[in-house]
Design an enzyme around this catalytic site. Structure first.
Site, PDB file in Angstrom:
ATOM      1  N   PHE A   1      47.990 -37.113 -19.855  1.00  0.00           N
ATOM      2  CA  PHE A   1      47.007 -36.069 -19.690  1.00  0.00           C
ATOM      3  C   PHE A   1      47.264 -34.708 -20.281  1.00  0.00           C
ATOM      4  CE2 PHE A   1      44.759 -33.369 -16.471  1.00  0.00           C
ATOM      5  CZ  PHE A   1      43.583 -33.017 -17.436  1.00  0.00           C
TER       6      PHE A   1
ATOM      7  N   TYR B   1      50.373 -44.870  -4.689  1.00  0.00           N
ATOM      8  CA  TYR B   1      51.238 -44.369  -3.839  1.00  0.00           C
ATOM      9  C   TYR B   1      51.359 -45.354  -2.890  1.00  0.00           C
ATOM     10  CZ  TYR B   1      50.086 -40.083  -6.157  1.00  0.00           C
ATOM     11  OH  TYR B   1      49.892 -38.963  -6.989  1.00  0.00           O
TER      12      TYR B   1
ATOM     13  N   TYR C   1      54.963 -40.383  -2.571  1.00  0.00           N
ATOM     14  CA  TYR C   1      54.734 -39.600  -3.946  1.00  0.00           C
ATOM     15  C   TYR C   1      55.276 -38.067  -3.425  1.00  0.00           C
ATOM     16  CZ  TYR C   1      52.348 -36.834  -7.662  1.00  0.00           C
ATOM     17  OH  TYR C   1      51.802 -35.942  -8.519  1.00  0.00           O
TER      18      TYR C   1
ATOM     19  N   LYS D   1      58.548 -36.105  -4.708  1.00  0.00           N
ATOM     20  CA  LYS D   1      58.539 -34.928  -5.770  1.00  0.00           C
ATOM     21  C   LYS D   1      59.240 -33.937  -4.836  1.00  0.00           C
ATOM     22  CE  LYS D   1      55.361 -35.460  -9.042  1.00  0.00           C
ATOM     23  NZ  LYS D   1      55.767 -35.565 -10.534  1.00  0.00           N
TER      24      LYS D   1
ATOM     25  N   TRP E   1      44.440 -30.398 -11.926  1.00  0.00           N
ATOM     26  CA  TRP E   1      44.065 -30.087 -13.311  1.00  0.00           C
ATOM     27  C   TRP E   1      42.891 -31.344 -13.774  1.00  0.00           C
ATOM     28  CZ3 TRP E   1      48.917 -28.169 -16.103  1.00  0.00           C
ATOM     29  CH2 TRP E   1      49.602 -27.471 -15.218  1.00  0.00           C
TER      30      TRP E   1
ATOM     31  N   ARG F   1      43.654 -27.878  -0.048  1.00  0.00           N
ATOM     32  CA  ARG F   1      44.340 -27.403  -1.033  1.00  0.00           C
ATOM     33  C   ARG F   1      43.990 -26.175  -1.758  1.00  0.00           C
ATOM     34  NH1 ARG F   1      45.512 -32.944  -4.377  1.00  0.00           N
ATOM     35  NH2 ARG F   1      46.564 -33.925  -2.693  1.00  0.00           N
TER      36      ARG F   1
HETATM   37  P1  NAD Z   1      49.655 -38.894 -16.845  1.00  0.00           P
HETATM   38  O1  NAD Z   1      49.725 -40.186 -16.112  1.00  0.00           O
HETATM   39  O2  NAD Z   1      48.349 -38.731 -17.501  1.00  0.00           O
HETATM   40  O3  NAD Z   1      51.039 -38.539 -17.821  1.00  0.00           O
HETATM   41  C1  NAD Z   1      52.183 -39.104 -17.388  1.00  0.00           C
HETATM   42  C2  NAD Z   1      52.790 -39.613 -18.659  1.00  0.00           C
HETATM   43  O4  NAD Z   1      54.320 -39.923 -18.133  1.00  0.00           O
HETATM   44  C3  NAD Z   1      52.272 -40.593 -19.003  1.00  0.00           C
HETATM   45  O5  NAD Z   1      51.961 -40.744 -20.494  1.00  0.00           O
HETATM   46  C4  NAD Z   1      53.105 -41.938 -18.726  1.00  0.00           C
HETATM   47  O6  NAD Z   1      53.275 -43.004 -20.016  1.00  0.00           O
HETATM   48  C5  NAD Z   1      54.372 -41.176 -18.933  1.00  0.00           C
HETATM   49  N1  NAD Z   1      55.674 -41.872 -18.102  1.00  0.00           N
HETATM   50  C6  NAD Z   1      55.715 -42.264 -17.075  1.00  0.00           C
HETATM   51  N2  NAD Z   1      56.712 -42.845 -16.946  1.00  0.00           N
HETATM   52  C7  NAD Z   1      57.667 -42.707 -17.972  1.00  0.00           C
HETATM   53  C8  NAD Z   1      58.862 -43.332 -18.135  1.00  0.00           C
HETATM   54  N3  NAD Z   1      59.635 -43.860 -17.226  1.00  0.00           N
HETATM   55  N4  NAD Z   1      59.162 -43.105 -19.644  1.00  0.00           N
HETATM   56  C9  NAD Z   1      58.520 -42.515 -20.529  1.00  0.00           C
HETATM   57  N5  NAD Z   1      57.284 -41.752 -20.239  1.00  0.00           N
HETATM   58  C10 NAD Z   1      56.837 -41.853 -18.819  1.00  0.00           C
HETATM   59  O7  NAD Z   1      49.916 -37.775 -15.523  1.00  0.00           O
HETATM   60  P2  NAD Z   1      49.480 -36.105 -15.789  1.00  0.00           P
HETATM   61  O8  NAD Z   1      47.948 -36.012 -15.158  1.00  0.00           O
HETATM   62  O9  NAD Z   1      49.513 -35.610 -17.293  1.00  0.00           O
HETATM   63  O10 NAD Z   1      50.644 -35.543 -14.987  1.00  0.00           O
HETATM   64  C11 NAD Z   1      51.843 -35.194 -15.593  1.00  0.00           C
HETATM   65  C12 NAD Z   1      52.713 -34.411 -14.242  1.00  0.00           C
HETATM   66  O11 NAD Z   1      52.000 -33.497 -13.637  1.00  0.00           O
HETATM   67  C13 NAD Z   1      53.192 -35.658 -13.475  1.00  0.00           C
HETATM   68  O12 NAD Z   1      54.532 -35.382 -13.019  1.00  0.00           O
HETATM   69  C14 NAD Z   1      52.249 -35.197 -12.177  1.00  0.00           C
HETATM   70  O13 NAD Z   1      52.910 -35.914 -11.003  1.00  0.00           O
HETATM   71  C15 NAD Z   1      52.036 -33.881 -12.128  1.00  0.00           C
HETATM   72  N6  NAD Z   1      50.765 -33.606 -11.611  1.00  0.00           N
HETATM   73  C16 NAD Z   1      49.578 -33.634 -12.374  1.00  0.00           C
HETATM   74  C17 NAD Z   1      48.460 -33.189 -11.509  1.00  0.00           C
HETATM   75  C18 NAD Z   1      47.087 -33.072 -12.294  1.00  0.00           C
HETATM   76  O14 NAD Z   1      46.113 -32.339 -11.602  1.00  0.00           O
HETATM   77  N7  NAD Z   1      46.937 -33.650 -13.252  1.00  0.00           N
HETATM   78  C19 NAD Z   1      48.528 -32.849 -10.224  1.00  0.00           C
HETATM   79  C20 NAD Z   1      49.865 -32.945  -9.780  1.00  0.00           C
HETATM   80  C21 NAD Z   1      50.927 -33.062 -10.396  1.00  0.00           C
HETATM   81  N1  UDP Z   2      38.104 -39.986  -4.113  1.00  0.00           N
HETATM   82  C1  UDP Z   2      37.063 -40.422  -3.703  1.00  0.00           C
HETATM   83  N2  UDP Z   2      36.129 -41.356  -4.473  1.00  0.00           N
HETATM   84  C2  UDP Z   2      36.798 -41.882  -5.667  1.00  0.00           C
HETATM   85  C3  UDP Z   2      38.257 -41.419  -6.020  1.00  0.00           C
HETATM   86  C4  UDP Z   2      38.620 -40.499  -5.111  1.00  0.00           C
HETATM   87  O1  UDP Z   2      36.102 -40.028  -2.585  1.00  0.00           O
HETATM   88  O2  UDP Z   2      36.077 -42.790  -6.417  1.00  0.00           O
HETATM   89  C5  UDP Z   2      38.735 -39.016  -3.451  1.00  0.00           C
HETATM   90  C6  UDP Z   2      40.383 -39.214  -2.584  1.00  0.00           C
HETATM   91  O3  UDP Z   2      40.096 -40.016  -1.534  1.00  0.00           O
HETATM   92  C7  UDP Z   2      40.642 -37.984  -2.475  1.00  0.00           C
HETATM   93  C8  UDP Z   2      40.021 -37.010  -3.669  1.00  0.00           C
HETATM   94  O4  UDP Z   2      38.865 -37.890  -4.217  1.00  0.00           O
HETATM   95  O5  UDP Z   2      40.289 -37.384  -1.125  1.00  0.00           O
HETATM   96  C9  UDP Z   2      40.895 -36.671  -4.744  1.00  0.00           C
HETATM   97  O6  UDP Z   2      41.458 -37.847  -5.301  1.00  0.00           O
HETATM   98  P1  UDP Z   2      42.383 -38.014  -6.562  1.00  0.00           P
HETATM   99  O7  UDP Z   2      42.811 -39.278  -6.943  1.00  0.00           O
HETATM  100  O8  UDP Z   2      41.780 -37.154  -7.642  1.00  0.00           O
HETATM  101  O9  UDP Z   2      43.795 -37.410  -6.260  1.00  0.00           O
HETATM  102  P2  UDP Z   2      44.515 -36.288  -5.198  1.00  0.00           P
HETATM  103  O10 UDP Z   2      43.768 -34.770  -5.170  1.00  0.00           O
HETATM  104  O11 UDP Z   2      44.108 -36.868  -3.623  1.00  0.00           O
HETATM  105  O12 UDP Z   2      45.882 -36.387  -5.311  1.00  0.00           O
END
Ligand code: NAD
Ligand code: UDP
Length: 389
Positions: A27, A104, A184, A188, A214, A340
């Site tokens: 993403f 997780y 998780y 991290k 995000w 948060r």
């Molecule tokens: P996502 O799952 O869409 O993207 C992660 C990508 O990493 C995937 O395309 C997956 O195929 C790839 N990947 C995982 N393991 C791999 C491996 N062993 N080798 C090669 N590729 C691998 O997730 P995202 O939302 O894009 O998140 C990206 C990062 O940001 C992550 O580290 C996540 O923990 C962190 N993050 C995102 C959010 C958010 O709001 N989206 C929130 C907190 C943390």
């Molecule tokens: N959640 C929910 N219904 C759903 C999916 C998630 O009520 O169908 C809640 C979940 O329990 C958490 C919040 O939505 O409180 C955000 O969940 P998400 O999976 O997006 O990630 P988080 O912010 O917890 O990392």
């Protein structure tokens, strides 16, 4: 078209660099690749096991940036090409992770390996080869707020000192080990500490990003359409799936948890500033979120229901939400962050960045995308007789 006369925040010309982006097919990676191709001259070595979300940037060969992006299908767990790709680049960005809460507590080993063990070689290769690293951590490293431990009627719960999450001051408060939800966050946190130590002892240049929810197009998958039918994505995709299927949205434990949601395109602006202003970003941990977009999950469900009715032209259900226990939804070992709110002081000071998009506006553009991308496929899937589905 990428301008050749771009300058950084201090007025210095920005030199084109090569970026090794691990997890580029996810993403966040897909949006970052899009931004880098459309607005900068930088090159991207895009590493992932999948590339569906960046296919539009890779094909056809006639795309204006075709010679600036190269996809390498590899799993960083077991691929010897990783170090040479890190060495070929000026900067490595590590996004690879298992980061959906449904995993997780049900796949705790994969979660810990993916978020800690598998990231160790990336840190070592960057440190050993004097390469800069931007590592994606999470706001979950903060865990629960201090305020959540106060009595329900304590006036201190309203005091920001008890809930605003600051990179350099807040503690990291996790639940007990048997609540494997926290594996998780803990993995991290440990990789953050390793990176920080590489910076402190070996002088590695690093930036750590802590994303605060995000959201936007291409986040996760719609179960049974472009992901497994039994899969449980993050809340945006769960609620989108319910809306597309005209089902009530499921509120885990009543949807009382609070989150701040930020539009992916605002957040990507912050990441680009980090990439192009190393002197201001190195050695820092940055919260990236939108403190103005706070809602309970229940309020998010209500807003998404209204927005979806607007963009799809379809009426909402009479009972748009239902409650479900966390154990039924996620299984044993689930727990949750209560609230948060990111402190934005450090990112403001270092990079002068602020989020722009309101929750309503970001949901409107995202749900317009979800409807356009999935509504027809969901309709066809749900109209098929059970035997052939
Ligand atoms: P996502 O799952 O869409 O993207 C992660 C990508 O990493 C995937 O395309 C997956 O195929 C790839 N990947 C995982 N393991 C791999 C491996 N062993 N080798 C090669 N590729 C691998 O997730 P995202 O939302 O894009 O998140 C990206 C990062 O940001 C992550 O580290 C996540 O923990 C962190 N993050 C995102 C959010 C958010 O709001 N989206 C929130 C907190 C943390
Ligand atoms: N959640 C929910 N219904 C759903 C999916 C998630 O009520 O169908 C809640 C979940 O329990 C958490 C919040 O939505 O409180 C955000 O969940 P998400 O999976 O997006 O990630 P988080 O912010 O917890 O990392």
């Amino acid at each position: 078209m990428a301008s050749q006369n771009r300058v950084d925040l201090d007025g210095n010309p920005i030199k084109p660099i090569t970026i090794c982006m691990i997890g580029a097919g996810g993403f966040i990676g897909s949006h970052l690749c899009e931004k880098l191709m459309a607005e900068t001259p930088h090159k991207v070595l895009a590493l992932d096991v999948y590339n569906d979300k960046i296919k539009h940037l890779l094909e056809p060969d006639s795309l204006p940036w075709a010679d600036r992006i190269q996809f390498h299908r590899l799993n960083i767990k077991n691929d010897s090409r990783l170090e040479s790709l890190v060495r070929m680049a000026d900067l490595t960005i590590n996004l690879a992770a298992i980061c959906t809460p449904a995993d997780y507590n049900t796949r705790p080993l994969d979660t810990i390996y993916s978020n800690f063990i598998d990231a160790i070689p990336v840190v070592k290769y960057c440190s050993g080869n004097n390469k800069r690293l931007i590592h994606f951590s999470t706001c979950e490293v903060y865990g629960k707020t201090i305020g959540s431990f106060l009595p329900k009627d304590s006036p201190l719960r309203q005091d920001p000192a008890y809930y605003v999450l600051s990179e350099d001051a807040s503690p990291c408060i996790f639940g007990p080990i048997e609540k494997q939800r926290w594996s998780y966050a803990c993995a991290k946190q440990l990789i953050e500490r390793l990176i920080y130590a590489e910076g402190a002892e070996n002088g590695m240049d690093f930036t750590i990003v802590r994303p605060f929810n995000w959201i936007g197009p291409r986040m996760d998958f719609i179960p049974g359409i472009d992901g497994p039918s039994e899969g449980v994505p993050r809340v945006l995709a769960c609620f989108s799936n319910n809306l597309l299927r005209h089902e009530p949205l499921k509120l885990v434990d009543g949807g009382q948890s609070q989150r701040t949601f930020i539009y992916i395109k605002d957040a990507i602006e912050a990441v680009l500033l980090m990439i192009e202003n190393p002197a201001r970003a190195n050695g820092h941990i940055f919260n990236v979120g939108n403190p103005n977009n706070e809602v309970t999950v229940k309020q998010l469900a209500e807003m998404m229901t209204k927005v979806y009715a607007k963009v799809s032209g379809e009426p909402s259900l009479e009972t748009p939400t239902i409650d479900i226990s966390s154990e039924e939804f996620y299984g044993v070992g689930y727990d949750d962050s209560d609230k948060r709110i990111p402190d934005m002081t450090i990112i403001n000071k270092q990079l002068g960045w602020n989020p722009k998009t309101s929750l309503w506006d970001l949901l409107e553009s995202t749900l317009t995308y979800q409807h356009r991308t999935y509504a027809e496929a969901v309709k066809q899937a749900t109209s098929k007789p059970a035997a052939s589905s």
